[in-house]
Design an enzyme around this catalytic site. Structure first.
Site, PDB file in Angstrom:
ATOM      1  N   PRO A  10       0.640  -1.161   0.118  1.00  0.00           N
ATOM      2  CA  PRO A  10       0.024   0.086  -0.184  1.00  0.00           C
ATOM      3  C   PRO A  10       0.784   1.363   0.123  1.00  0.00           C
ATOM      4  O   PRO A  10       1.903   1.313   0.639  1.00  0.00           O
ATOM      5  CB  PRO A  10      -0.531  -0.281   1.319  1.00  0.00           C
ATOM      6  CG  PRO A  10      -0.290  -1.073   2.024  1.00  0.00           C
ATOM      7  CD  PRO A  10       0.518  -2.026   1.170  1.00  0.00           C
ATOM      8  N   ASN A  11       0.243   2.233  -0.529  1.00  0.00           N
ATOM      9  CA  ASN A  11       0.673   3.602  -0.794  1.00  0.00           C
ATOM     10  C   ASN A  11       2.182   3.768  -1.682  1.00  0.00           C
ATOM     11  O   ASN A  11       2.633   4.821  -1.834  1.00  0.00           O
ATOM     12  CB  ASN A  11       1.220   4.198   0.699  1.00  0.00           C
ATOM     13  CG  ASN A  11      -0.144   4.273   1.435  1.00  0.00           C
ATOM     14  OD1 ASN A  11      -1.257   4.808   0.922  1.00  0.00           O
ATOM     15  ND2 ASN A  11      -0.273   3.765   2.789  1.00  0.00           N
ATOM     16  N   ARG A  18       4.793  11.087  -2.204  1.00  0.00           N
ATOM     17  CA  ARG A  18       4.812  10.803  -0.943  1.00  0.00           C
ATOM     18  C   ARG A  18       6.212  10.678  -0.009  1.00  0.00           C
ATOM     19  O   ARG A  18       7.238  10.299  -0.569  1.00  0.00           O
ATOM     20  CB  ARG A  18       4.621   9.337  -0.915  1.00  0.00           C
ATOM     21  CG  ARG A  18       4.428   8.862   0.505  1.00  0.00           C
ATOM     22  CD  ARG A  18       4.293   7.238   0.461  1.00  0.00           C
ATOM     23  NE  ARG A  18       4.073   6.627   1.658  1.00  0.00           N
ATOM     24  CZ  ARG A  18       4.268   5.352   2.125  1.00  0.00           C
ATOM     25  NH1 ARG A  18       4.717   4.508   1.114  1.00  0.00           N
ATOM     26  NH2 ARG A  18       4.199   5.075   3.257  1.00  0.00           N
ATOM     27  N   TYR A  23      11.197   8.776   0.736  1.00  0.00           N
ATOM     28  CA  TYR A  23      11.124   7.895  -0.166  1.00  0.00           C
ATOM     29  C   TYR A  23      11.554   7.873  -1.395  1.00  0.00           C
ATOM     30  O   TYR A  23      11.728   7.306  -2.294  1.00  0.00           O
ATOM     31  CB  TYR A  23       9.404   7.420  -0.238  1.00  0.00           C
ATOM     32  CG  TYR A  23       8.940   6.770   1.007  1.00  0.00           C
ATOM     33  CD1 TYR A  23       8.959   5.362   1.516  1.00  0.00           C
ATOM     34  CD2 TYR A  23       8.096   7.369   1.835  1.00  0.00           C
ATOM     35  CE1 TYR A  23       8.694   4.999   2.539  1.00  0.00           C
ATOM     36  CE2 TYR A  23       7.612   7.185   3.135  1.00  0.00           C
ATOM     37  CZ  TYR A  23       7.717   5.708   3.277  1.00  0.00           C
ATOM     38  OH  TYR A  23       7.379   5.140   4.355  1.00  0.00           O
ATOM     39  N   ASN A  78       8.145  -5.704  -1.391  1.00  0.00           N
ATOM     40  CA  ASN A  78       8.110  -4.612  -0.488  1.00  0.00           C
ATOM     41  C   ASN A  78       6.678  -4.648   0.029  1.00  0.00           C
ATOM     42  O   ASN A  78       5.812  -3.768  -0.796  1.00  0.00           O
ATOM     43  CB  ASN A  78       8.549  -3.155  -0.931  1.00  0.00           C
ATOM     44  CG  ASN A  78       8.595  -2.023   0.083  1.00  0.00           C
ATOM     45  OD1 ASN A  78       7.946  -2.105   0.875  1.00  0.00           O
ATOM     46  ND2 ASN A  78       8.946  -0.975  -0.285  1.00  0.00           N
ATOM     47  N   ALA A  81       3.474  -1.188   4.478  1.00  0.00           N
ATOM     48  CA  ALA A  81       3.046  -0.841   5.781  1.00  0.00           C
ATOM     49  C   ALA A  81       2.357  -2.330   6.171  1.00  0.00           C
ATOM     50  O   ALA A  81       2.684  -2.837   7.397  1.00  0.00           O
ATOM     51  CB  ALA A  81       1.594   0.046   5.959  1.00  0.00           C
ATOM     52  N   GLU A 103      13.125  -9.266   0.803  1.00  0.00           N
ATOM     53  CA  GLU A 103      12.368  -8.230   1.381  1.00  0.00           C
ATOM     54  C   GLU A 103      13.092  -6.770   1.060  1.00  0.00           C
ATOM     55  O   GLU A 103      14.456  -6.784   1.337  1.00  0.00           O
ATOM     56  CB  GLU A 103      12.257  -8.330   2.943  1.00  0.00           C
ATOM     57  CG  GLU A 103      11.420  -7.219   3.555  1.00  0.00           C
ATOM     58  CD  GLU A 103      11.598  -7.374   4.997  1.00  0.00           C
ATOM     59  OE1 GLU A 103      12.552  -8.082   5.581  1.00  0.00           O
ATOM     60  OE2 GLU A 103      10.645  -6.954   5.689  1.00  0.00           O
ATOM     61  N   HIS A 105      13.059  -2.496   1.322  1.00  0.00           N
ATOM     62  CA  HIS A 105      12.411  -1.206   1.944  1.00  0.00           C
ATOM     63  C   HIS A 105      13.410  -0.249   1.322  1.00  0.00           C
ATOM     64  O   HIS A 105      14.395  -0.208   1.166  1.00  0.00           O
ATOM     65  CB  HIS A 105      12.184  -1.082   3.135  1.00  0.00           C
ATOM     66  CG  HIS A 105      11.342  -2.285   3.926  1.00  0.00           C
ATOM     67  ND1 HIS A 105      10.264  -2.471   3.747  1.00  0.00           N
ATOM     68  CD2 HIS A 105      11.783  -3.553   4.622  1.00  0.00           C
ATOM     69  CE1 HIS A 105       9.597  -3.539   4.310  1.00  0.00           C
ATOM     70  NE2 HIS A 105      10.434  -4.091   4.871  1.00  0.00           N
ATOM     71  N   ARG A 112      13.640   3.972  12.099  1.00  0.00           N
ATOM     72  CA  ARG A 112      12.224   4.945  12.055  1.00  0.00           C
ATOM     73  C   ARG A 112      11.389   4.426  13.345  1.00  0.00           C
ATOM     74  O   ARG A 112      11.850   3.937  14.514  1.00  0.00           O
ATOM     75  CB  ARG A 112      11.411   4.490  10.783  1.00  0.00           C
ATOM     76  CG  ARG A 112      12.349   5.077   9.481  1.00  0.00           C
ATOM     77  CD  ARG A 112      11.672   4.981   8.324  1.00  0.00           C
ATOM     78  NE  ARG A 112      10.619   5.518   8.216  1.00  0.00           N
ATOM     79  CZ  ARG A 112       9.659   5.689   7.408  1.00  0.00           C
ATOM     80  NH1 ARG A 112       9.510   4.748   6.418  1.00  0.00           N
ATOM     81  NH2 ARG A 112       8.533   6.174   7.421  1.00  0.00           N
TER      82      ARG A 112
HETATM   83  C1  DHK Z   1       7.322   1.737   2.754  1.00  0.00           C
HETATM   84  C2  DHK Z   1       6.038   1.881   3.540  1.00  0.00           C
HETATM   85  O1  DHK Z   1       5.038   2.426   2.852  1.00  0.00           O
HETATM   86  C3  DHK Z   1       6.120   1.708   4.941  1.00  0.00           C
HETATM   87  O2  DHK Z   1       4.806   1.382   5.536  1.00  0.00           O
HETATM   88  C4  DHK Z   1       7.119   0.976   5.480  1.00  0.00           C
HETATM   89  C5  DHK Z   1       8.318   0.961   3.495  1.00  0.00           C
HETATM   90  C6  DHK Z   1       8.582   1.286   4.944  1.00  0.00           C
HETATM   91  C7  DHK Z   1       9.638   1.369   2.663  1.00  0.00           C
HETATM   92  O3  DHK Z   1      10.666   1.789   3.177  1.00  0.00           O
HETATM   93  O4  DHK Z   1       9.667   1.028   1.441  1.00  0.00           O
HETATM   94  O5  DHK Z   1       7.145   0.964   6.854  1.00  0.00           O
END
Ligand code: DHK
Length: 153
Positions: A10-11, A18, A23, A78, A81, A103, A105, A112
């Site tokens: 998500p997101n 964002r 990010y 990835n 959340a 995995e 991120h 964090r």
């Molecule tokens: C991305 C997200 O959206 C967060 O919810 C994770 C992760 C971290 C990232 O660092 O890619 O906590």
């Protein structure tokens, strides 16, 4: 059927917009292109997907299982959340017994908030790549190629 499955939670469809200080400025489309460029010389097929829905991610993982006609050779995920909450995604990945999972991120979640310190993906992953931004996906893919013993050409 695909060789390499890259899943995004998500997101991540909002990357570029964002919290760019965290990010980065690259979009998910940019990251998909980086992944396709990385995979191309190896002649492997790539499925790159994003969903904001836990069940959809579970469904895609299940579809990668041989009993559903899948023949996936490696997974990069990835889960965003859902990394920190999803027993359902953990259990689905466990179905892919023997398939290497990495995995990823973008950020270094270890530095964090406390709620990001738990990962339900980590116990199933052969490696976790964190804090490398978009390039983390390429690092993850290169690790998969090494594990799979595939070479260019
Ligand atoms: C991305 C997200 O959206 C967060 O919810 C994770 C992760 C971290 C990232 O660092 O890619 O906590």
């Amino acid at each position: 059927m695909t060789d390499i499955l890259v899943l995004n939670g998500p997101n991540l469809n909002f990357l570029g917009v964002r919290e760019p200080h965290l990010y980065g400025t690259q979009t998910l489309e940019d990251i998909e292109k980086m992944c396709r460029d990385a995979v191309l010389p190896y002649g492997l097929s790539l499925d790159f997907r994003q969903s904001n829905h836990e069940g959809e991610l579970v469904e895609w993982i299940q579809q990668a299982h041989p009993s559903r006609g899948g023949a996936v050779r490696g997974v990069v995920i990835n889960a965003a959340a859902y990394t920190h909450t999803s027993v359902a995604i953990h259990d689905a990945l466990k179905l892919l017994d023997g398939v290497p999972i990495i995995e990823v991120h973008l950020t270094d979640t270890s530095t964090r908030e406390p709620f990001r310190q738990v990962s339900y993906i980590k116990p199933l992953a052969i490696q976790t790549v964190m804090g490398q931004g978009a390039n983390g996906y390429v690092i993850a893919l290169e690790r998969l190629f090494a594990v799979l013993g595939v070479s260019k050409g």
